[in-house]
Scaffold this motif. Structure first.
Motif, PDB file in Angstrom:
ATOM      1  N   GLY A 129       0.797  -1.224   0.000  1.00 47.59           N
ATOM      2  CA  GLY A 129       0.000   0.000   0.000  1.00 47.59           C
ATOM      3  C   GLY A 129       0.825   1.266   0.000  1.00 47.59           C
ATOM      4  N   ASP A 130       2.155   1.130  -0.024  1.00 49.61           N
ATOM      5  CA  ASP A 130       3.035   2.288   0.073  1.00 49.61           C
ATOM      6  C   ASP A 130       3.699   2.609  -1.258  1.00 49.61           C
ATOM      7  N   SER A 131       4.323   3.788  -1.285  1.00 47.48           N
ATOM      8  CA  SER A 131       5.091   4.224  -2.442  1.00 47.48           C
ATOM      9  C   SER A 131       6.540   4.385  -2.016  1.00 47.48           C
ATOM     10  N   GLY A 132       7.483   4.062  -2.904  1.00 49.83           N
ATOM     11  CA  GLY A 132       8.881   4.164  -2.518  1.00 49.83           C
ATOM     12  C   GLY A 132       9.819   4.234  -3.698  1.00 49.83           C
ATOM     13  N   ILE A 133      11.078   4.502  -3.399  1.00 52.25           N
ATOM     14  CA  ILE A 133      12.117   4.639  -4.418  1.00 52.25           C
ATOM     15  C   ILE A 133      13.210   3.616  -4.146  1.00 52.25           C
ATOM     16  N   VAL A 134      13.604   2.890  -5.181  1.00 50.44           N
ATOM     17  CA  VAL A 134      14.739   1.974  -5.106  1.00 50.44           C
ATOM     18  C   VAL A 134      15.884   2.622  -5.867  1.00 50.44           C
ATOM     19  N   TYR A 135      16.949   2.968  -5.165  1.00 54.83           N
ATOM     20  CA  TYR A 135      18.086   3.624  -5.808  1.00 54.83           C
ATOM     21  C   TYR A 135      19.124   2.599  -6.251  1.00 54.83           C
ATOM     22  N   CYS A 136      19.634   2.795  -7.462  1.00 55.36           N
ATOM     23  CA  CYS A 136      20.697   1.968  -8.021  1.00 55.36           C
ATOM     24  C   CYS A 136      21.890   2.854  -8.357  1.00 55.36           C
ATOM     25  N   SER A 137      23.067   2.254  -8.368  1.00 54.51           N
ATOM     26  CA  SER A 137      24.277   3.049  -8.576  1.00 54.51           C
ATOM     27  C   SER A 137      24.553   3.336 -10.050  1.00 54.51           C
ATOM     28  N   THR A 138      23.971   2.560 -10.962  1.00 51.65           N
ATOM     29  CA  THR A 138      24.230   2.769 -12.390  1.00 51.65           C
ATOM     30  C   THR A 138      22.931   2.771 -13.186  1.00 51.65           C
ATOM     31  N   ARG A 139      22.973   3.374 -14.360  1.00 52.27           N
ATOM     32  CA  ARG A 139      21.813   3.377 -15.256  1.00 52.27           C
ATOM     33  C   ARG A 139      21.472   1.960 -15.693  1.00 52.27           C
ATOM     34  N   LYS A 140      22.505   1.152 -15.939  1.00 52.59           N
ATOM     35  CA  LYS A 140      22.288  -0.234 -16.354  1.00 52.59           C
ATOM     36  C   LYS A 140      21.514  -0.997 -15.293  1.00 52.59           C
ATOM     37  N   ASP A 141      21.867  -0.788 -14.027  1.00 52.38           N
ATOM     38  CA  ASP A 141      21.146  -1.453 -12.933  1.00 52.38           C
ATOM     39  C   ASP A 141      19.701  -0.981 -12.862  1.00 52.38           C
ATOM     40  N   VAL A 142      19.474   0.303 -13.093  1.00 54.03           N
ATOM     41  CA  VAL A 142      18.106   0.831 -13.102  1.00 54.03           C
ATOM     42  C   VAL A 142      17.283   0.136 -14.174  1.00 54.03           C
TER      43      VAL A 142
ATOM     44  N   GLN B 105       8.155  10.640 -13.906  1.00 54.61           N
ATOM     45  CA  GLN B 105       7.906  11.441 -12.702  1.00 54.61           C
ATOM     46  C   GLN B 105       6.423  11.625 -12.468  1.00 54.61           C
ATOM     47  N   GLU B 106       5.671  11.928 -13.520  1.00 57.95           N
ATOM     48  CA  GLU B 106       4.227  12.121 -13.385  1.00 57.95           C
ATOM     49  C   GLU B 106       3.546  10.844 -12.917  1.00 57.95           C
ATOM     50  N   ARG B 107       3.953   9.699 -13.468  1.00 58.41           N
ATOM     51  CA  ARG B 107       3.359   8.425 -13.067  1.00 58.41           C
ATOM     52  C   ARG B 107       3.630   8.138 -11.598  1.00 58.41           C
ATOM     53  N   PHE B 108       4.837   8.489 -11.145  1.00 59.12           N
ATOM     54  CA  PHE B 108       5.190   8.276  -9.741  1.00 59.12           C
ATOM     55  C   PHE B 108       4.401   9.219  -8.835  1.00 59.12           C
ATOM     56  N   ILE B 109       4.366  10.488  -9.186  1.00 55.13           N
ATOM     57  CA  ILE B 109       3.659  11.483  -8.375  1.00 55.13           C
ATOM     58  C   ILE B 109       2.178  11.135  -8.250  1.00 55.13           C
ATOM     59  N   ASN B 110       1.586  10.662  -9.356  1.00 56.00           N
ATOM     60  CA  ASN B 110       0.153  10.381  -9.383  1.00 56.00           C
ATOM     61  C   ASN B 110      -0.194   8.972  -8.906  1.00 56.00           C
ATOM     62  N   ASP B 111       0.815   8.216  -8.448  1.00 55.56           N
ATOM     63  CA  ASP B 111       0.629   6.846  -7.951  1.00 55.56           C
ATOM     64  C   ASP B 111       0.199   5.863  -9.031  1.00 55.56           C
ATOM     65  N   ASP B 112       0.376   6.228 -10.297  1.00 56.09           N
ATOM     66  CA  ASP B 112       0.167   5.244 -11.359  1.00 56.09           C
ATOM     67  C   ASP B 112       1.298   4.223 -11.345  1.00 56.09           C
ATOM     68  N   ALA B 113       2.472   4.654 -10.918  1.00 58.31           N
ATOM     69  CA  ALA B 113       3.620   3.769 -10.735  1.00 58.31           C
ATOM     70  C   ALA B 113       4.233   4.120  -9.383  1.00 58.31           C
ATOM     71  N   PRO B 114       3.702   3.560  -8.291  1.00 58.39           N
ATOM     72  CA  PRO B 114       4.167   3.950  -6.959  1.00 58.39           C
ATOM     73  C   PRO B 114       5.578   3.496  -6.626  1.00 58.39           C
ATOM     74  N   ILE B 115       6.168   2.648  -7.469  1.00 56.54           N
ATOM     75  CA  ILE B 115       7.543   2.204  -7.262  1.00 56.54           C
ATOM     76  C   ILE B 115       8.435   2.869  -8.306  1.00 56.54           C
ATOM     77  N   MET B 116       9.432   3.614  -7.845  1.00 56.84           N
ATOM     78  CA  MET B 116      10.383   4.253  -8.754  1.00 56.84           C
ATOM     79  C   MET B 116      11.753   3.611  -8.569  1.00 56.84           C
ATOM     80  N   VAL B 117      12.351   3.172  -9.680  1.00 56.06           N
ATOM     81  CA  VAL B 117      13.720   2.678  -9.676  1.00 56.06           C
ATOM     82  C   VAL B 117      14.564   3.736 -10.371  1.00 56.06           C
ATOM     83  N   ALA B 118      15.601   4.242  -9.693  1.00 57.29           N
ATOM     84  CA  ALA B 118      16.297   5.421 -10.218  1.00 57.29           C
ATOM     85  C   ALA B 118      17.735   5.496  -9.740  1.00 57.29           C
ATOM     86  N   THR B 119      18.507   6.285 -10.463  1.00 53.28           N
ATOM     87  CA  THR B 119      19.803   6.730  -9.951  1.00 53.28           C
ATOM     88  C   THR B 119      19.542   7.957  -9.088  1.00 53.28           C
ATOM     89  N   ASN B 120      20.599   8.519  -8.523  1.00 56.77           N
ATOM     90  CA  ASN B 120      20.393   9.702  -7.673  1.00 56.77           C
ATOM     91  C   ASN B 120      20.078  10.951  -8.477  1.00 56.77           C
TER      92      ASN B 120
END
Length: 318
Positions: free
Chosen positions: A248-261, A291-306
């Motif tokens: 039921g939550d939203s969160g961000i998974v950070y990866c160190s490289t673009r390839k990992d993302v 970003q819009e999908r994440f903000i609007n909870d259409d995609a509550p999981i974001m995988v990203a670099t910093n």
């Protein structure tokens, strides 16, 4: 939208709004009945014409320390911000609250920029967000000399000091812009991170004059740090388990490289999870959509670099 002039209290003149007007704006536009720690002191200083420096943790309400004065003071308040995403989020939130906000940055076409400046000069907006680089533009300086500017707010003010000068060198030119104005307005500088040295740098390099300084502390009782030692082959499975346990939550998974993302986001999507990805190798349209999908909870999981996250205002990130 509520009439700005209607916020005036009986004992208040158009040039010197009172804290009563600030409290009324807080309630009318943002739905709060009381200020948080540090906000009232900083707002009171600005409304009295004094410079201010606020060191407050993320989530403590730094934005209101300039938005409330921007609403009740006559003219156009300028907010210097280094983050395009923050500008967009803040302006959208202001508009949703009924406040006439705008931003001026490189995401706008030259024609759109001219329209924003023309509307600002006509008095359409109360608050305008600009990138620090904009302050060196002769056309913008000419514009600023013609409009009434009752306040300049410098967000992420630590960028004027040490490593911040390399990150955004234009921050070092803010003081020159302020002094170039026909009438120097009060200046408020805000940041979540500042050592004593950085605090002194901010005050000196921005040319703050006897600023009211508020430091509310750095403790974030709602944050927790944890470390798990895993075999690399276990990482994806553990991430999927964690997400399933917090469905039921939203969160961000950070990866160190673009390839990992790319790899992790693709794997999570194949597992049927609502995921978006974000890194500097994606084009602007892809990043904006993610970003819009994440903000609007259409995609509550974001995988990203910093490259993602700083300045994003989302209430349910866990």
């Amino acid at each position: 939208m509520a009439n700005i002039q209607g916020l005036s209290a009986a004992n208040m003149t158009p040039c010197t709004p009172s804290m009563d007007a600030a409290r009324e704006a807080l309630s009318t536009y943002f739905g709060y009945e009381a200020f948080r720690q540090g906000q009232e002191v900083l707002i009171g200083a600005v409304l009295s014409g004094r410079d201010a420096l606020g060191i407050m943790p993320t989530g403590a309400g730094k934005s209101l320390c300039y938005q409330i004065p921007g609403i009740v003071l006559p003219g156009l308040a300028l907010v210097v911000s280094p983050l395009v995403s923050l500008m967009k989020d803040q302006v959208n939130a202001l508009i949703d609250a009924g406040v006439r906000g705008s931003f001026l940055n490189s995401t706008l076409t030259p024609g759109q920029q001219r329209t924003v400046l023309a509307r600002a000069e006509a008095g359409t907006y109360k608050i305008m967000y600009v990138a620090p680089e904009r302050l060196a533009d002769p056309l913008f300086r000419e514009f600023a000399s013609r409009v009434e500017i009752p306040l300049i707010a410098v967000d992420e003010a630590h960028c004027v000091s040490q490593w911040g000068q390399d990150f955004r060198p234009a921050y070092t030119g803010i003081a020159d812009f302020i002094e170039s104005l026909p009438k120097r307005p009060p200046v408020i500088a805000l940041t979540a991170t500042a050592t004593d040295k950085v605090r002194r740098d901010v005050s000196v390099l921005l040319g703050l004059r006897n600023p009211e300084c508020v430091v509310t502390g750095y403790d974030r009782a709602n944050l927790k740090f944890g470390v798990e030692k895993l075999n690399p082959k276990q990482k994806r499975t553990r991430i999927a388990q964690f997400i399933a346990a917090h469905s039921g939550d939203s969160g961000i998974v950070y990866c160190s490289t673009r390839k990992d993302v790319d790899g992790l986001s693709g794997w999570l999507a194949a597992e049927g999870l609502p995921v978006a990805r974000y890194h500097a190798g994606m084009n602007k349209a892809e990043r904006d959509d993610a970003q819009e999908r994440f903000i609007n909870d259409d995609a509550p999981i974001m995988v990203a670099t910093n490259a993602f996250g700083m300045g994003i205002d989302k209430s349910n990130v866990r």
